[in-house]
Write a protein that holds these residues in place. Structure first.
Motif, mmCIF file in Angstrom:
data_model
loop_
_atom_site.group_PDB
_atom_site.id
_atom_site.type_symbol
_atom_site.label_atom_id
_atom_site.label_comp_id
_atom_site.label_asym_id
_atom_site.label_seq_id
_atom_site.Cartn_x
_atom_site.Cartn_y
_atom_site.Cartn_z
ATOM 1 N N LEU A 38 15.202 22.200 15.031
ATOM 2 C CA LEU A 38 14.428 21.159 14.873
ATOM 3 C C LEU A 38 14.124 19.921 16.093
ATOM 4 C CD1 LEU A 38 14.755 19.931 11.099
ATOM 5 C CD2 LEU A 38 12.751 21.284 12.166
ATOM 6 N N PHE A 39 15.488 19.919 16.678
ATOM 7 C CA PHE A 39 15.676 18.792 17.537
ATOM 8 C C PHE A 39 16.028 19.095 18.976
ATOM 9 C CE2 PHE A 39 16.578 17.302 13.371
ATOM 10 C CZ PHE A 39 15.546 16.201 13.210
ATOM 11 N N PHE A 40 16.981 20.419 19.075
ATOM 12 C CA PHE A 40 17.407 20.655 20.746
ATOM 13 C C PHE A 40 16.820 21.671 21.274
ATOM 14 C CE2 PHE A 40 21.018 18.476 17.863
ATOM 15 C CZ PHE A 40 20.608 17.223 18.406
ATOM 16 N N LEU A 41 15.906 22.401 20.633
ATOM 17 C CA LEU A 41 15.181 23.740 21.512
ATOM 18 C C LEU A 41 14.406 23.193 22.302
ATOM 19 C CD1 LEU A 41 14.805 26.447 18.736
ATOM 20 C CD2 LEU A 41 16.508 26.271 20.627
ATOM 21 N N GLY A 53 27.828 25.957 33.318
ATOM 22 C CA GLY A 53 26.377 26.516 33.361
ATOM 23 C C GLY A 53 25.556 26.161 32.438
ATOM 24 N N LEU A 54 25.892 24.947 31.559
ATOM 25 C CA LEU A 54 24.880 24.434 30.778
ATOM 26 C C LEU A 54 23.836 23.730 31.390
ATOM 27 C CD1 LEU A 54 27.772 22.832 28.572
ATOM 28 C CD2 LEU A 54 26.930 25.260 28.550
ATOM 29 N N ASN A 55 22.615 24.049 30.841
ATOM 30 C CA ASN A 55 21.321 23.561 31.413
ATOM 31 C C ASN A 55 20.409 23.292 30.186
ATOM 32 O OD1 ASN A 55 20.289 25.974 30.807
ATOM 33 N ND2 ASN A 55 20.831 26.685 32.946
ATOM 34 N N HIS A 56 20.824 23.544 28.797
ATOM 35 C CA HIS A 56 19.805 23.218 27.905
ATOM 36 C C HIS A 56 20.515 22.330 26.896
ATOM 37 C CE1 HIS A 56 17.227 24.410 24.496
ATOM 38 N NE2 HIS A 56 15.993 24.644 25.138
ATOM 39 N N PRO A 57 19.714 21.694 26.260
ATOM 40 C CA PRO A 57 20.160 20.816 25.022
ATOM 41 C C PRO A 57 20.996 21.622 23.894
ATOM 42 C CG PRO A 57 17.905 20.014 25.366
ATOM 43 C CD PRO A 57 18.072 21.271 26.450
ATOM 44 N N ALA A 58 20.264 22.734 23.600
ATOM 45 C CA ALA A 58 21.116 23.553 22.565
ATOM 46 C C ALA A 58 22.591 23.938 22.976
ATOM 47 C CB ALA A 58 20.450 24.530 21.957
ATOM 48 N N GLN A 59 22.521 24.221 24.163
ATOM 49 C CA GLN A 59 24.085 24.524 25.005
ATOM 50 C C GLN A 59 24.770 23.518 25.237
ATOM 51 O OE1 GLN A 59 22.597 26.100 28.575
ATOM 52 N NE2 GLN A 59 22.662 28.091 28.040
#
Length: 454
Positions: free
Chosen positions: A451-454, A340-346
């Motif tokens: 800074l980089f993954f949101l 269920g991962l779909n975002h860079p931060a995850q």
């Protein structure tokens, strides 16, 4: 290993792996001498506690194939690379009258961190660990120096090239361009600046305490002299680096593929074959180690306090880790596409959290494959699919950076700890080290996310 087998692995088969971790964490504290003598026996018993139930559930053939595949295709190249770098770096001696102080230590940390991307985190760690220990030998309070050494040189510094850390090499072999990871430099720079500032204030405080206690470095010569002996071993270090690069590049060369496009290999057992490309890598690395010893004076190794203790300990502990973590990797592989991962931060935190305790290379591949199978329409085209740049950055940074969270997160971590212990540095315990990483690394990783993954 069939999909049916992988999908049916019960969670309780991960208990021996948990047992290995607990032994590494607790036994040095409560039964240190016994643990040092009985490490091989404990590892054998815990490995059998996985192998025997696995054989009962799925058959002796499946158990044998799983163990043989783990040893031949994972552990063998891993330990040979460590052995080669340990031997070659142990034959290079940096000598002089530089005294360990905040300024000198920061310079060495910067050099080691930046070099990690070009000779690997293991290579840079083995090259700098003895000099930094020697320069700080006059100090009582120096464990923090080695902790930050592990943070920066043994882990974070390896993010800029596929040579730096094995996960990025696996990405390179699956279509990620060699120079792509240079775009991680801003992340590396942020982490270096924050951690070095923190280190400076900690080291300055501990340095002043040492001076107050009457400790003084020997600077009787009155001026700085630096001498490097065994410098010709850089040739053998380059040989090892080339061997690692070839192991990632040769599998895509048609001459090393069969008619089905698979890498040519030597049959070992069942469906397991040992890739010819891995054999070439091992031969080159072992040749470099032998030539290094044959061409270097014994006095240099004596100056480095070179012993076989650290590599023996790593070899014993990590074969147990590699074997017993197989169920965890199987479960992770099966669940990768349904996380269920779909975002860079995850991706950043998931890949990082698992890389803290599992081998970061298969963990990286699981999340890389999962991202490639999500059907993204834009991003970097790889052999596993199209992956958005920010997602690939998150997976790469998570796997490389968060290996620093524990002693077992990346092989150089435990090697540095063992060498430090051998040389009289009282390193933190397993959980003690994790307390350092929770206090100083996790806040830095939160900054990375913002800074980089949101």
């Amino acid at each position: 290993m069939s999909d049916i087998l992988v999908s049916s692995v019960p969670l309780w088969l991960c208990l021996p792996f948990a047992g290995v971790l607990l032994c590494i964490a607790i036994l040095p504290l409560v039964a240190g001498e016994w643990w040092e003598r009985r490490q091989p026996l404990v590892i054998i018993v815990l490995s059998l506690l996985f192998i025997i139930p696995f054989a009962v559930l799925y058959g002796g053939g499946a158990a044998a194939e799983t163990v043989v595949e783990c040893i031949v295709n994972d552990y063998l190249t891993f330990i040979v690379l460590l052995f080669g770098l340990y031997c070659v770096a142990g034959n290079i001696n940096l000598d002089g009258d530089l005294a360990g102080c905040p300024r000198v230590n920061i310079i060495l940390l910067i050099l080691g961190t930046l070099l990690s991307s070009f000779i690997g985190t293991t290579g840079s760690s083995m090259l700098f660990v003895r000099p930094i220990i020697k320069m700080n030998a006059w100090r009582k309070r120096r464990a923090h120096v080695m902790v930050f050494f592990i943070f920066l040189v043994s882990n974070i510094g390896g993010c800029l090239t596929p040579i730096g850390d094995p996960p990025l090499l696996m990405g390179f072999s699956r279509g990620v361009p060699f120079a792509w990871s240079f775009r991680l430099f801003p992340v590396l720079l942020v982490n270096m600046v924050i951690l070095l500032i923190i280190f400076y204030f900690i080291d300055k405080k501990e340095y002043r305490k040492d001076l107050v206690d009457g400790m003084r470095p020997d600077l009787s010569s009155g001026h700085t002299k630096i001498r490097i002996r065994g410098i010709h071993n850089v040739i053998f270090l380059v040989m090892i680096i080339l061997a690692v690069v070839l192991s990632g590049a040769l599998p895509s060369v048609p001459a090393f593929q069969n008619a089905a496009g698979e890498v040519i290999g030597i049959h070992v057992y069942g469906e397991i074959s040992f890739p010819v490309t891995s054999l070439i890598e091992i031969i080159i690395i072992l040749a470099a180690a032998v030539l290094s010893f044959a061409t270097t004076k014994r006095e240099i190794r004596l100056s480095n306090h070179f012993t076989w203790g650290a590599i023996k300990e790593v070899a014993v502990l990590f074969i147990g880790i590699f074997i017993t973590m197989e169920p965890a990797l199987m479960i992770l592989e099966q669940a990768g596409s349904s996380l269920g991962l779909n975002h860079p931060a995850q991706f950043f935190w998931s890949a990082g959290a698992l890389s803290s305790f599992l081998d970061n290379t298969p963990t990286y591949l699981v999340f890389l494959t999962a991202a490639g199978a999500m059907g993204f329409s834009s991003g970097l085209t790889t052999a596993v699919g199209v992956i958005p740049v920010k997602v690939l950055m998150a997976i790469s940074c998570g796997a490389v950076f968060m290996g620093a969270n524990t002693y077992i997160g990346n092989a150089p971590n435990f090697m540095v700890k063992s060498i430090s212990d051998e040389n009289g540095v009282r390193m933190p315990s397993f959980f003690g080290y994790m307390w350092w990483s929770v206090r100083f690394l996790i806040p830095v990783f939160i900054v990375d996310m913002l800074l980089f993954f949101l």
